[in-house]
Design a protein around this motif. Structure first.
Motif, mmCIF file in Angstrom:
data_model
loop_
_atom_site.group_PDB
_atom_site.id
_atom_site.type_symbol
_atom_site.label_atom_id
_atom_site.label_comp_id
_atom_site.label_asym_id
_atom_site.label_seq_id
_atom_site.Cartn_x
_atom_site.Cartn_y
_atom_site.Cartn_z
ATOM 1 N N ALA A 190 0.829 -1.205 0.000
ATOM 2 C CA ALA A 190 0.000 0.000 0.000
ATOM 3 C C ALA A 190 0.864 1.255 0.000
ATOM 4 C CB ALA A 190 -0.927 -0.008 1.217
ATOM 5 N N GLU A 191 1.793 1.346 0.948
ATOM 6 C CA GLU A 191 2.611 2.558 1.073
ATOM 7 C C GLU A 191 3.481 2.776 -0.152
ATOM 8 O OE1 GLU A 191 5.738 4.703 4.177
ATOM 9 O OE2 GLU A 191 5.014 2.669 4.577
ATOM 10 N N ASN A 192 4.069 1.699 -0.671
ATOM 11 C CA ASN A 192 4.968 1.848 -1.809
ATOM 12 C C ASN A 192 4.234 2.057 -3.124
ATOM 13 O OD1 ASN A 192 7.835 1.607 -0.882
ATOM 14 N ND2 ASN A 192 6.998 -0.239 0.063
ATOM 15 N N THR A 193 2.955 1.716 -3.184
ATOM 16 C CA THR A 193 2.179 2.098 -4.361
ATOM 17 C C THR A 193 2.166 3.612 -4.500
ATOM 18 O OG1 THR A 193 0.782 0.125 -4.213
ATOM 19 C CG2 THR A 193 -0.100 2.005 -5.452
ATOM 20 N N SER A 194 2.050 4.299 -3.378
ATOM 21 C CA SER A 194 2.114 5.756 -3.386
ATOM 22 C C SER A 194 3.527 6.250 -3.635
ATOM 23 C CB SER A 194 1.598 6.302 -2.048
ATOM 24 O OG SER A 194 1.722 7.709 -1.980
ATOM 25 N N ASP A 195 4.499 5.736 -2.897
ATOM 26 C CA ASP A 195 5.872 6.237 -2.983
ATOM 27 C C ASP A 195 6.571 5.850 -4.276
ATOM 28 O OD1 ASP A 195 5.683 7.462 -0.537
ATOM 29 O OD2 ASP A 195 6.689 5.864 0.572
ATOM 30 N N ALA A 196 6.360 4.622 -4.729
ATOM 31 C CA ALA A 196 7.132 4.101 -5.861
ATOM 32 C C ALA A 196 6.432 4.268 -7.196
ATOM 33 C CB ALA A 196 7.447 2.619 -5.636
ATOM 34 N N VAL A 197 5.158 4.663 -7.186
ATOM 35 C CA VAL A 197 4.432 4.761 -8.456
ATOM 36 C C VAL A 197 3.640 6.064 -8.547
ATOM 37 C CG1 VAL A 197 2.783 3.676 -10.024
ATOM 38 C CG2 VAL A 197 4.241 2.240 -8.586
ATOM 39 N N VAL A 198 2.613 6.196 -7.728
ATOM 40 C CA VAL A 198 1.648 7.280 -7.914
ATOM 41 C C VAL A 198 2.281 8.650 -7.698
ATOM 42 C CG1 VAL A 198 -0.579 8.228 -7.191
ATOM 43 C CG2 VAL A 198 -0.239 5.743 -7.252
ATOM 44 N N GLY A 199 3.048 8.804 -6.620
ATOM 45 C CA GLY A 199 3.676 10.088 -6.353
ATOM 46 C C GLY A 199 4.581 10.527 -7.486
ATOM 47 N N ALA A 200 5.368 9.595 -8.020
ATOM 48 C CA ALA A 200 6.266 9.937 -9.122
ATOM 49 C C ALA A 200 5.480 10.355 -10.361
ATOM 50 C CB ALA A 200 7.163 8.742 -9.439
ATOM 51 N N LEU A 201 4.424 9.613 -10.698
ATOM 52 C CA LEU A 201 3.638 9.956 -11.888
ATOM 53 C C LEU A 201 2.921 11.289 -11.707
ATOM 54 C CD1 LEU A 201 2.134 6.512 -12.973
ATOM 55 C CD2 LEU A 201 4.271 7.614 -13.677
ATOM 56 N N PHE A 202 2.467 11.574 -10.493
ATOM 57 C CA PHE A 202 1.820 12.856 -10.243
ATOM 58 C C PHE A 202 2.774 14.003 -10.547
ATOM 59 C CE2 PHE A 202 1.215 16.515 -7.506
ATOM 60 C CZ PHE A 202 -0.095 16.865 -7.790
ATOM 61 N N TRP A 203 3.987 13.938 -10.001
ATOM 62 C CA TRP A 203 4.934 15.025 -10.220
ATOM 63 C C TRP A 203 5.453 15.033 -11.649
ATOM 64 C CZ3 TRP A 203 4.875 19.140 -7.555
ATOM 65 C CH2 TRP A 203 4.481 19.108 -6.209
ATOM 66 N N GLY A 204 5.450 13.886 -12.311
ATOM 67 C CA GLY A 204 5.767 13.865 -13.734
ATOM 68 C C GLY A 204 4.721 14.605 -14.545
ATOM 69 N N ALA A 205 3.452 14.432 -14.166
ATOM 70 C CA ALA A 205 2.387 15.155 -14.848
ATOM 71 C C ALA A 205 2.481 16.652 -14.601
ATOM 72 C CB ALA A 205 1.024 14.633 -14.392
ATOM 73 N N VAL A 206 2.901 17.042 -13.408
ATOM 74 C CA VAL A 206 2.995 18.458 -13.047
ATOM 75 C C VAL A 206 4.221 19.111 -13.672
ATOM 76 C CG1 VAL A 206 3.373 20.063 -11.124
ATOM 77 C CG2 VAL A 206 1.703 18.203 -10.906
ATOM 78 N N ALA A 207 5.365 18.444 -13.611
ATOM 79 C CA ALA A 207 6.629 19.100 -13.967
ATOM 80 C C ALA A 207 7.491 18.308 -14.935
ATOM 81 C CB ALA A 207 7.427 19.398 -12.695
ATOM 82 N N GLY A 208 6.949 17.279 -15.577
ATOM 83 C CA GLY A 208 7.714 16.545 -16.562
ATOM 84 C C GLY A 208 8.870 15.761 -15.962
ATOM 85 N N VAL A 209 9.926 15.613 -16.745
ATOM 86 C CA VAL A 209 11.091 14.835 -16.310
ATOM 87 C C VAL A 209 11.718 15.389 -15.029
ATOM 88 C CG1 VAL A 209 13.441 14.147 -16.951
ATOM 89 C CG2 VAL A 209 11.566 13.903 -18.593
ATOM 90 N N PRO A 210 11.873 16.725 -14.878
ATOM 91 C CA PRO A 210 12.401 17.224 -13.596
ATOM 92 C C PRO A 210 11.531 16.820 -12.407
ATOM 93 C CG PRO A 210 12.474 18.944 -15.256
ATOM 94 C CD PRO A 210 11.694 17.808 -15.859
ATOM 95 N N GLY A 211 10.214 16.775 -12.586
ATOM 96 C CA GLY A 211 9.328 16.354 -11.507
ATOM 97 C C GLY A 211 9.517 14.892 -11.157
ATOM 98 N N LEU A 212 9.665 14.053 -12.177
ATOM 99 C CA LEU A 212 9.896 12.629 -11.938
ATOM 100 C C LEU A 212 11.178 12.407 -11.142
ATOM 101 C CD1 LEU A 212 9.042 11.298 -15.511
ATOM 102 C CD2 LEU A 212 7.796 10.663 -13.434
ATOM 103 N N LEU A 213 12.269 13.003 -11.627
ATOM 104 C CA LEU A 213 13.563 12.786 -10.977
ATOM 105 C C LEU A 213 13.621 13.443 -9.605
ATOM 106 C CD1 LEU A 213 16.081 13.209 -13.942
ATOM 107 C CD2 LEU A 213 14.768 11.204 -13.237
ATOM 108 N N GLY A 214 13.018 14.626 -9.488
ATOM 109 C CA GLY A 214 13.028 15.318 -8.204
ATOM 110 C C GLY A 214 12.276 14.550 -7.140
ATOM 111 N N PHE A 215 11.106 14.017 -7.502
ATOM 112 C CA PHE A 215 10.338 13.256 -6.514
ATOM 113 C C PHE A 215 11.106 12.026 -6.056
ATOM 114 C CE2 PHE A 215 7.492 9.811 -5.322
ATOM 115 C CZ PHE A 215 6.770 10.417 -4.300
#
Length: 320
Positions: A150-175
């Motif tokens: 449950a926790e890693n679904t957020s940390d390892a997938v959803v959170g990264a995709l959210f910031w990728g949608a917001v800020a592109g590649v910098p968002g993905l890598l930054g998160f």
């Protein structure tokens, strides 16, 4: 994708391709980019470490800032070449998400527990979470695995995709950089109690939207939406983590199981509140159910993030 604004098309195609690569091959056993970042961050820590929040904030700024800057530079380099931009997004998504490896490790532990081989399960549990496996029996390990999924679904997938949608590649890598720093120095050990404060707080901030999105999508994709909402509303705020609480509570309600309770980290015992107290105890088959729920949440996250990018691009065009 025909008919989509260019930036949305790049994000949609690149993210879908990155998730497909993750689904097919998972994380590499050697040479993972996140592991390379971790080694670099550890080297920076060796030079900057002082038992002081300010030095820890500098460490966080240097490491996370470098990841964001490199992502921005790479994205700028390929911005006029759509195919290269899609490829960069795909590689970045593959590098930062870990859904397939998460499911693979969870299933391996579940298989060992189903076979009654507790020693093998204890050997594999540290690959998934930081709990002391020797203090856990079979049911406790099954619960730990479901909570980690449950926790890693957020940390390892959803959170990264959210910031990728917001800020592109910098968002993905930054998160991913922020999340990795939290795992490295954000815990309350004697060495990192002050030094890791900034990384822990930044991870809480960066993870906040992804955790809520995960909880919402688990409610939608789970088998008991009412139970998921009820557990989230009643129990999430009692969890010591502001982001793990909503995610684990919503998963508990969706799966109809009880999570939380007593656990041990590195010899330290914690007594956490029970999530979804009306649910039943976790059983080994619930590990597979949690992995499948995680997969459904991932698919919905892709749809939501692409839809969000499309809406944002449409609004921008109309307001010009």
């Amino acid at each position: 994708m025909p008919g989509l604004p260019r930036t949305t098309g790049v994000f949609a195609c690149g993210t879908a391709a990155g998730l497909a690569v993750d689904l097919l091959v998972g994380d590499p056993r050697r040479g993972h980019p996140v592991a390379a970042f971790g080694r670099a961050a550890a080297a920076v820590e060796d030079r900057l470490h002082h038992d002081h929040r300010g030095w820890g904030a500098l460490h966080t700024a240097v490491c996370a800032g470098t990841a964001v800057a490199l992502g921005a530079l790479a994205a700028r380099t390929v911005r006029d070449r759509p195919s290269a931009a899609v490829a960069l997004t795909a590689v970045s998504v593959w590098a930062v998400v870990g859904g397939t490896t998460l499911g693979r490790e969870a299933r391996a532990i579940g298989g060992a527990l189903a076979a009654g081989d507790l020693e093998v399960a204890r050997e594999r549990l540290p690959h998934l979470c930081g709990r002391d496996p020797h203090s856990l029996d079979g049911p406790a390990m099954a619960r730990a695995v479901v909570e980690s999924v449950a926790e890693n679904t957020s940390d390892a997938v959803v959170g990264a995709l959210f910031w990728g949608a917001v800020a592109g590649v910098p968002g993905l890598l930054g998160f991913r950089a922020v999340n990795t720093l939290d795992a490295m120095v954000g815990h309350k050990s004697a060495r990192h109690r002050r030094f890791g404060w900034a990384s822990a707080r930044l991870d809480d901030l960066a993870g906040w939207p992804g955790a809520r999105l995960t909880a919402v999508l688990a409610t939608v994709a789970g088998g008991d939406p009412r139970g998921s909402v009820r557990a989230w509303r009643a129990d999430a705020a009692h969890h010591p983590s502001p982001n793990a609480g909503p995610v684990e509570a919503s998963f508990a309600g969706a799966l109809g199981v009880r999570l939380g309770g007593t656990l041990a980290y590195g010899g330290r015992v914690e007594h956490r509140p029970v999530l979804n107290a009306t649910g039943r105890a976790v059983e080994v088959p619930d590990i597979e159910r949690a992995v499948r729920l995680s997969r459904r949440v991932t698919a919905l996250t892709l749809a939501v993030c692409v839809g969000g990018r499309m809406l944002t691009d449409t609004v921008k065009r109309r307001t010009k």
